[in-house]
Design a protein around this motif. Structure first.
Motif, PDB file in Angstrom:
ATOM      1  N   PRO A  34      41.320  50.567  32.547  1.00  0.00           N
ATOM      2  CA  PRO A  34      41.626  51.188  33.795  1.00  0.00           C
ATOM      3  C   PRO A  34      42.585  50.642  34.642  1.00  0.00           C
ATOM      4  O   PRO A  34      42.537  49.467  34.857  1.00  0.00           O
ATOM      5  CB  PRO A  34      40.129  51.225  34.250  1.00  0.00           C
ATOM      6  N   THR A  35      43.583  51.585  35.305  1.00  0.00           N
ATOM      7  CA  THR A  35      44.475  51.060  36.021  1.00  0.00           C
ATOM      8  C   THR A  35      44.546  51.911  37.226  1.00  0.00           C
ATOM      9  O   THR A  35      44.281  53.177  37.221  1.00  0.00           O
ATOM     10  CB  THR A  35      45.866  50.775  35.771  1.00  0.00           C
ATOM     11  N   MET A  36      45.414  51.620  38.200  1.00  0.00           N
ATOM     12  CA  MET A  36      45.861  52.258  39.498  1.00  0.00           C
ATOM     13  C   MET A  36      47.278  52.614  39.238  1.00  0.00           C
ATOM     14  O   MET A  36      48.065  52.689  40.428  1.00  0.00           O
ATOM     15  CB  MET A  36      45.208  51.806  40.821  1.00  0.00           C
ATOM     16  N   GLY A  37      48.022  52.175  38.268  1.00  0.00           N
ATOM     17  CA  GLY A  37      49.362  52.240  38.171  1.00  0.00           C
ATOM     18  C   GLY A  37      50.274  51.312  38.689  1.00  0.00           C
ATOM     19  O   GLY A  37      49.708  50.162  39.051  1.00  0.00           O
ATOM     20  N   HIS A  40      52.112  46.384  35.804  1.00  0.00           N
ATOM     21  CA  HIS A  40      53.179  44.863  35.555  1.00  0.00           C
ATOM     22  C   HIS A  40      52.828  44.058  34.606  1.00  0.00           C
ATOM     23  O   HIS A  40      51.849  44.874  33.682  1.00  0.00           O
ATOM     24  CB  HIS A  40      53.244  44.265  36.984  1.00  0.00           C
ATOM     25  N   HIS A  43      48.836  44.091  33.876  1.00  0.00           N
ATOM     26  CA  HIS A  43      48.538  45.204  33.183  1.00  0.00           C
ATOM     27  C   HIS A  43      48.836  45.082  31.536  1.00  0.00           C
ATOM     28  O   HIS A  43      47.980  45.402  30.673  1.00  0.00           O
ATOM     29  CB  HIS A  43      48.757  46.411  33.670  1.00  0.00           C
ATOM     30  N   TYR A  77      49.540  53.076  48.903  1.00  0.00           N
ATOM     31  CA  TYR A  77      49.475  52.258  47.859  1.00  0.00           C
ATOM     32  C   TYR A  77      50.551  52.519  46.922  1.00  0.00           C
ATOM     33  O   TYR A  77      51.008  53.723  46.713  1.00  0.00           O
ATOM     34  CB  TYR A  77      48.226  52.463  47.119  1.00  0.00           C
ATOM     35  N   PHE A 151      38.703  46.587  29.286  1.00  0.00           N
ATOM     36  CA  PHE A 151      39.324  45.220  29.665  1.00  0.00           C
ATOM     37  C   PHE A 151      39.560  45.239  31.160  1.00  0.00           C
ATOM     38  O   PHE A 151      40.428  46.077  31.751  1.00  0.00           O
ATOM     39  CB  PHE A 151      40.408  45.184  28.776  1.00  0.00           C
ATOM     40  N   GLY A 153      40.976  42.522  34.776  1.00  0.00           N
ATOM     41  CA  GLY A 153      41.808  41.256  34.656  1.00  0.00           C
ATOM     42  C   GLY A 153      40.854  40.238  35.682  1.00  0.00           C
ATOM     43  O   GLY A 153      40.063  40.509  36.436  1.00  0.00           O
ATOM     44  N   ASP A 156      41.216  39.897  39.625  1.00  0.00           N
ATOM     45  CA  ASP A 156      40.025  40.559  40.536  1.00  0.00           C
ATOM     46  C   ASP A 156      38.799  39.938  39.909  1.00  0.00           C
ATOM     47  O   ASP A 156      37.881  40.847  39.413  1.00  0.00           O
ATOM     48  CB  ASP A 156      40.151  42.074  40.474  1.00  0.00           C
ATOM     49  N   GLN A 159      35.500  41.909  40.926  1.00  0.00           N
ATOM     50  CA  GLN A 159      35.479  43.137  40.240  1.00  0.00           C
ATOM     51  C   GLN A 159      34.845  43.078  39.030  1.00  0.00           C
ATOM     52  O   GLN A 159      33.981  43.671  38.375  1.00  0.00           O
ATOM     53  CB  GLN A 159      36.920  43.754  40.348  1.00  0.00           C
ATOM     54  N   LYS A 179      43.030  36.825  31.137  1.00  0.00           N
ATOM     55  CA  LYS A 179      43.700  35.796  31.971  1.00  0.00           C
ATOM     56  C   LYS A 179      44.460  36.412  33.359  1.00  0.00           C
ATOM     57  O   LYS A 179      45.310  37.323  32.815  1.00  0.00           O
ATOM     58  CB  LYS A 179      44.643  34.688  31.243  1.00  0.00           C
ATOM     59  N   ILE A 181      47.867  37.056  35.059  1.00  0.00           N
ATOM     60  CA  ILE A 181      49.264  36.665  34.533  1.00  0.00           C
ATOM     61  C   ILE A 181      50.140  36.405  36.245  1.00  0.00           C
ATOM     62  O   ILE A 181      49.795  37.258  36.970  1.00  0.00           O
ATOM     63  CB  ILE A 181      49.875  37.820  33.985  1.00  0.00           C
TER      64      ILE A 181
HETATM   65  P1  AMP Z   1      44.710  47.664  39.320  1.00  0.00           P
HETATM   66  O1  AMP Z   1      45.603  48.551  38.890  1.00  0.00           O
HETATM   67  O2  AMP Z   1      45.066  46.661  40.289  1.00  0.00           O
HETATM   68  O3  AMP Z   1      43.500  48.369  39.700  1.00  0.00           O
HETATM   69  O4  AMP Z   1      44.456  46.727  38.127  1.00  0.00           O
HETATM   70  C1  AMP Z   1      43.812  47.057  36.692  1.00  0.00           C
HETATM   71  C2  AMP Z   1      43.620  46.026  36.246  1.00  0.00           C
HETATM   72  O5  AMP Z   1      44.423  45.028  36.017  1.00  0.00           O
HETATM   73  C3  AMP Z   1      42.291  45.380  36.892  1.00  0.00           C
HETATM   74  O6  AMP Z   1      41.287  45.060  35.680  1.00  0.00           O
HETATM   75  C4  AMP Z   1      42.765  43.958  37.455  1.00  0.00           C
HETATM   76  O7  AMP Z   1      42.101  42.996  37.356  1.00  0.00           O
HETATM   77  C5  AMP Z   1      43.982  43.739  36.134  1.00  0.00           C
HETATM   78  N1  AMP Z   1      45.169  43.063  36.747  1.00  0.00           N
HETATM   79  C6  AMP Z   1      45.688  43.253  38.055  1.00  0.00           C
HETATM   80  N2  AMP Z   1      46.723  42.364  38.136  1.00  0.00           N
HETATM   81  C7  AMP Z   1      46.462  41.377  37.170  1.00  0.00           C
HETATM   82  C8  AMP Z   1      47.078  40.049  36.885  1.00  0.00           C
HETATM   83  N3  AMP Z   1      48.036  39.425  37.728  1.00  0.00           N
HETATM   84  N4  AMP Z   1      46.835  39.372  35.747  1.00  0.00           N
HETATM   85  C9  AMP Z   1      45.841  40.084  34.906  1.00  0.00           C
HETATM   86  N5  AMP Z   1      45.416  41.177  35.151  1.00  0.00           N
HETATM   87  C10 AMP Z   1      45.519  41.851  36.186  1.00  0.00           C
END
Ligand code: AMP
Length: 281
Positions: A34-37, A40, A43, A77, A151, A153, A156, A159, A179, A181
């Motif tokens: 799951p992401t918010m787009g 990088h 993700h 955002y 999966f 990160g 967070d 979270q 891990k 990044i």
């Molecule tokens: P977000 O799009 O910010 O909601 O993040 C989506 C997923 O990517 C979440 O599980 C975050 O914890 C993970 N994530 C965001 N930044 C990083 C990073 N720098 N390294 C690893 N995972 C990340």
């Protein structure tokens, strides 16, 4: 035959729930990221882990309004869909799900999600309703997607901790962490970096460096953690004129402040130029 193969290998972009059901109803080993787009390398690393561990991978892009405790933050955002799709194609993701807000929330109310008092710490203390919103939307995604593994990160960490507890209790699914990044200055990559300029990012690098050093000092002398944190906190505020929401150590077993004989992390949240950044070391 060749064209059929290409077609089968192509990433499926899904916007409607009915198409989602059709596309994935036979998938038994789905990995879900799951992401918010504004994707990088953070993700990307989660997607690569999912592709290794699961037969198929689905990535969602959904900026979930219910997890924003501040309307302005939701409005500003970063959004970057065209580039996100390029990244996901390059990574050969199987399914990309991009629902609308109405689609996800018209599924109706689901049982109320509330945090326990012990969990109202770190980000939960400063972003009221944030994790309730995260758990609510993930609960909805779980019902729609039924993945085998989710999966998330380590960046967070709180979270990941709360989602793992919630999902593994309720569903036949595991939640794995990837891990953090970092960029060349060791700053944890974040979609919010799109809201910062290069000077801000340099400052974030100096702050991060200081916090890595602080963590290693604390590891050598846990009993002095409070004093060490106080000194560094004051120094960072004066030197960089930043607002620090929290800077504290917590163990990784239950995120309480007891560090004795337990693995722990140093958690930080601070505002740099009105942009809220979090990290852990
Ligand atoms: P977000 O799009 O910010 O909601 O993040 C989506 C997923 O990517 C979440 O599980 C975050 O914890 C993970 N994530 C965001 N930044 C990083 C990073 N720098 N390294 C690893 N995972 C990340």
């Amino acid at each position: 035959m060749f064209y059929l193969l290409i077609l089968l290998l192509q990433m499926k972009l899904i916007k409607q729930i009915t198409d989602l059901n059709k596309a994935i109803n036979k998938e038994k080993e789905l990995g879900f990221v799951p992401t918010m787009g504004s994707l990088h390398k953070g993700h990307e690393s989660l997607i690569k882990i999912s592709k290794k561990k699961c037969t198929k991978t689905i990535v969602s892009i959904f900026i979930n309004p219910t997890q924003f405790n501040n309307k302005e933050d939701y409005k500003t955002y970063p959004r970057n869909l065209n580039n996100d799709l390029k990244v996901l194609k390059r990574l050969k993701v199987d399914y990309v799900y991009i629902p609308t807000v109405a689609q996800i929330y018209k599924l109706g109310k689901i049982s109320k999600i509330s945090l326990k008092k012990v969990d109202k710490i770190l980000c939960a203390k400063f972003r009221k309703g944030h994790f309730e919103g995260v758990l609510n939307v993930l609960n909805r995604f779980m019902k729609l997607i039924s993945p085998k593994i989710v999966f998330m990160g380590e960046k967070d960490y709180q979270q990941f901790f709360l989602v793992k507890k919630f999902i593994e209790k309720k569903y036949k699914c595991r939640v794995y962490s990837g891990k953090t990044i970092r960029n060349s200055n060791k700053v944890a990559l974040s979609s919010r970096h799109n809201l910062l300029n290069s000077d801000d990012l340099k400052i974030a690098g100096l702050i991060t460096n200081k916090l890595f050093n602080l963590k290693s000092l604390i590891s050598k002398n846990k009993k002095k953690s409070k004093n060490l944190i106080k000194t560094v906190k004051e120094e960072l505020i004066i030197r960089f004129n930043i607002k620090i929401e929290y800077l504290e150590c917590r163990n990784l077993i239950n995120l309480s402040t007891g560090l004795h004989n337990k693995p722990f992390k140093l958690f930080v949240s601070y505002y740099l130029n009105k942009v809220r950044l979090i990290d852990n070391f």
